[in-house]
Design a protein around this motif. Structure first.
Motif, short mmCIF file in Angstrom:
data_model
loop_
_atom_site.label_atom_id
_atom_site.label_comp_id
_atom_site.label_asym_id
_atom_site.label_seq_id
_atom_site.Cartn_x
_atom_site.Cartn_y
_atom_site.Cartn_z
N GLU A 44 6.45 -16.55 12.83
CA GLU A 44 5.27 -15.75 13.12
C GLU A 44 5.08 -14.61 12.12
O GLU A 44 3.98 -14.10 11.97
CB GLU A 44 5.40 -15.12 14.51
N ASN A 45 6.15 -14.19 11.46
CA ASN A 45 6.08 -13.06 10.54
C ASN A 45 5.12 -13.35 9.39
O ASN A 45 5.06 -14.46 8.88
CB ASN A 45 7.46 -12.73 9.98
N VAL A 46 4.40 -12.32 8.99
CA VAL A 46 3.43 -12.44 7.91
C VAL A 46 3.84 -11.51 6.77
O VAL A 46 4.14 -10.34 7.00
CB VAL A 46 2.02 -12.06 8.40
N HIS A 47 3.90 -12.04 5.57
CA HIS A 47 4.26 -11.24 4.40
C HIS A 47 3.11 -11.31 3.39
O HIS A 47 2.62 -12.39 3.11
CB HIS A 47 5.54 -11.79 3.75
N PHE A 48 2.70 -10.15 2.86
CA PHE A 48 1.62 -10.13 1.89
C PHE A 48 1.72 -8.87 1.04
O PHE A 48 2.49 -7.96 1.35
CB PHE A 48 0.25 -10.22 2.57
N SER A 49 0.98 -8.84 -0.03
CA SER A 49 0.95 -7.65 -0.88
C SER A 49 -0.49 -7.20 -1.08
O SER A 49 -1.42 -8.01 -1.05
CB SER A 49 1.61 -7.91 -2.23
N ILE A 50 -0.65 -5.89 -1.29
CA ILE A 50 -1.97 -5.30 -1.50
C ILE A 50 -1.94 -4.60 -2.85
O ILE A 50 -1.01 -3.85 -3.15
CB ILE A 50 -2.29 -4.28 -0.39
N LYS A 52 -4.38 -2.25 -5.47
CA LYS A 52 -5.63 -1.54 -5.76
C LYS A 52 -6.02 -1.81 -7.19
O LYS A 52 -5.17 -1.92 -8.07
CB LYS A 52 -5.45 -0.03 -5.56
N TRP A 53 -7.31 -1.94 -7.43
CA TRP A 53 -7.82 -2.17 -8.78
C TRP A 53 -8.54 -0.91 -9.25
O TRP A 53 -9.44 -0.40 -8.58
CB TRP A 53 -8.77 -3.36 -8.78
N VAL A 54 -8.11 -0.39 -10.40
CA VAL A 54 -8.71 0.80 -10.98
C VAL A 54 -9.06 0.48 -12.43
O VAL A 54 -8.20 0.03 -13.20
CB VAL A 54 -7.74 2.01 -10.90
N ASP A 55 -10.30 0.69 -12.81
CA ASP A 55 -10.78 0.43 -14.17
C ASP A 55 -10.48 -0.99 -14.63
O ASP A 55 -10.09 -1.23 -15.77
CB ASP A 55 -10.17 1.43 -15.17
N GLY A 56 -10.61 -1.95 -13.73
CA GLY A 56 -10.42 -3.36 -14.08
C GLY A 56 -8.98 -3.80 -14.20
O GLY A 56 -8.71 -4.91 -14.64
N LYS A 57 -8.02 -2.94 -13.81
CA LYS A 57 -6.61 -3.30 -13.88
C LYS A 57 -5.95 -3.09 -12.53
O LYS A 57 -6.26 -2.12 -11.82
CB LYS A 57 -5.88 -2.46 -14.93
N ALA A 58 -5.06 -4.01 -12.18
CA ALA A 58 -4.35 -3.91 -10.90
C ALA A 58 -3.22 -2.89 -11.00
O ALA A 58 -2.47 -2.89 -11.97
CB ALA A 58 -3.81 -5.26 -10.49
N GLU A 59 -3.11 -2.03 -9.99
CA GLU A 59 -1.98 -1.12 -9.93
C GLU A 59 -0.79 -1.86 -9.32
O GLU A 59 -0.89 -3.03 -8.95
CB GLU A 59 -2.35 0.09 -9.07
N LYS A 60 0.33 -1.17 -9.18
CA LYS A 60 1.54 -1.79 -8.62
C LYS A 60 1.25 -2.24 -7.18
O LYS A 60 0.73 -1.47 -6.38
CB LYS A 60 2.68 -0.78 -8.64
N PRO A 61 1.59 -3.50 -6.86
CA PRO A 61 1.31 -3.99 -5.50
C PRO A 61 2.20 -3.33 -4.46
O PRO A 61 3.34 -2.96 -4.73
CB PRO A 61 1.58 -5.49 -5.59
N ILE A 62 1.65 -3.19 -3.26
CA ILE A 62 2.39 -2.68 -2.11
C ILE A 62 2.75 -3.88 -1.27
O ILE A 62 1.87 -4.62 -0.81
CB ILE A 62 1.51 -1.69 -1.31
N LEU A 63 4.04 -4.12 -1.06
CA LEU A 63 4.50 -5.25 -0.27
C LEU A 63 4.49 -4.86 1.20
O LEU A 63 4.95 -3.80 1.58
CB LEU A 63 5.89 -5.68 -0.69
N ARG A 64 3.95 -5.76 2.03
CA ARG A 64 3.86 -5.52 3.46
C ARG A 64 4.50 -6.68 4.22
O ARG A 64 4.49 -7.81 3.76
CB ARG A 64 2.39 -5.42 3.90
N SER A 65 5.03 -6.38 5.36
CA SER A 65 5.56 -7.41 6.25
C SER A 65 5.15 -7.01 7.67
O SER A 65 5.70 -6.06 8.23
CB SER A 65 7.07 -7.49 6.14
N ASP A 66 4.14 -7.68 8.20
CA ASP A 66 3.64 -7.36 9.53
C ASP A 66 3.94 -8.51 10.47
O ASP A 66 3.95 -9.66 10.09
CB ASP A 66 2.13 -7.13 9.50
N THR A 67 4.16 -8.17 11.73
CA THR A 67 4.34 -9.19 12.74
C THR A 67 3.15 -9.14 13.68
O THR A 67 2.72 -8.06 14.07
CB THR A 67 5.64 -9.00 13.53
N PRO A 68 2.59 -10.30 14.04
CA PRO A 68 1.44 -10.32 14.95
C PRO A 68 1.79 -9.74 16.31
O PRO A 68 2.92 -9.87 16.77
CB PRO A 68 1.10 -11.80 15.06
N GLY A 69 0.80 -9.12 16.93
CA GLY A 69 0.98 -8.61 18.28
C GLY A 69 1.66 -7.26 18.34
O GLY A 69 1.96 -6.76 19.40
N VAL A 70 1.93 -6.62 17.19
CA VAL A 70 2.59 -5.31 17.18
C VAL A 70 1.55 -4.25 16.95
O VAL A 70 0.62 -4.38 16.26
CB VAL A 70 3.68 -5.24 16.10
#
Length: 70
Positions: A44-50, A52-70
């Motif tokens: 059920e665990n969900v892992h993803f990264s976010i 941000k794009w600034v001036d057409g370039k991606a900044e360092k991704p933020i890694l997330r790990s969320d569990t549904p229903g929390v």
């Protein structure tokens, strides 16, 4: 001319099919015996990264790990 008699019960209850299927899956997972229950709950665990794009370039991704229903 459409009839309301053919409306699925999840639609009549005001749910979307995704909501209905998530509820059903949760009940099935809770009915499993160990070790199958722990394995199913772990999937059920969900892992993803976010990023941000600034001036057409991606900044360092933020890694997330969320569990549904929390």
């Amino acid at each position: 001319m459409a009839s309301n008699a053919a409306v699925p019960f999840w639609r009549a209850a005001g749910m979307t099919y995704i909501t209905y299927s998530n509820i059903c899956a949760k009940h099935v997972r809770n009915c499993l015996k160990e070790p199958f229950k722990a394995e199913a709950l772990n999937r059920e665990n969900v892992h993803f990264s976010i990023s941000k794009w600034v001036d057409g370039k991606a900044e360092k991704p933020i890694l997330r790990s969320d569990t549904p229903g929390v």
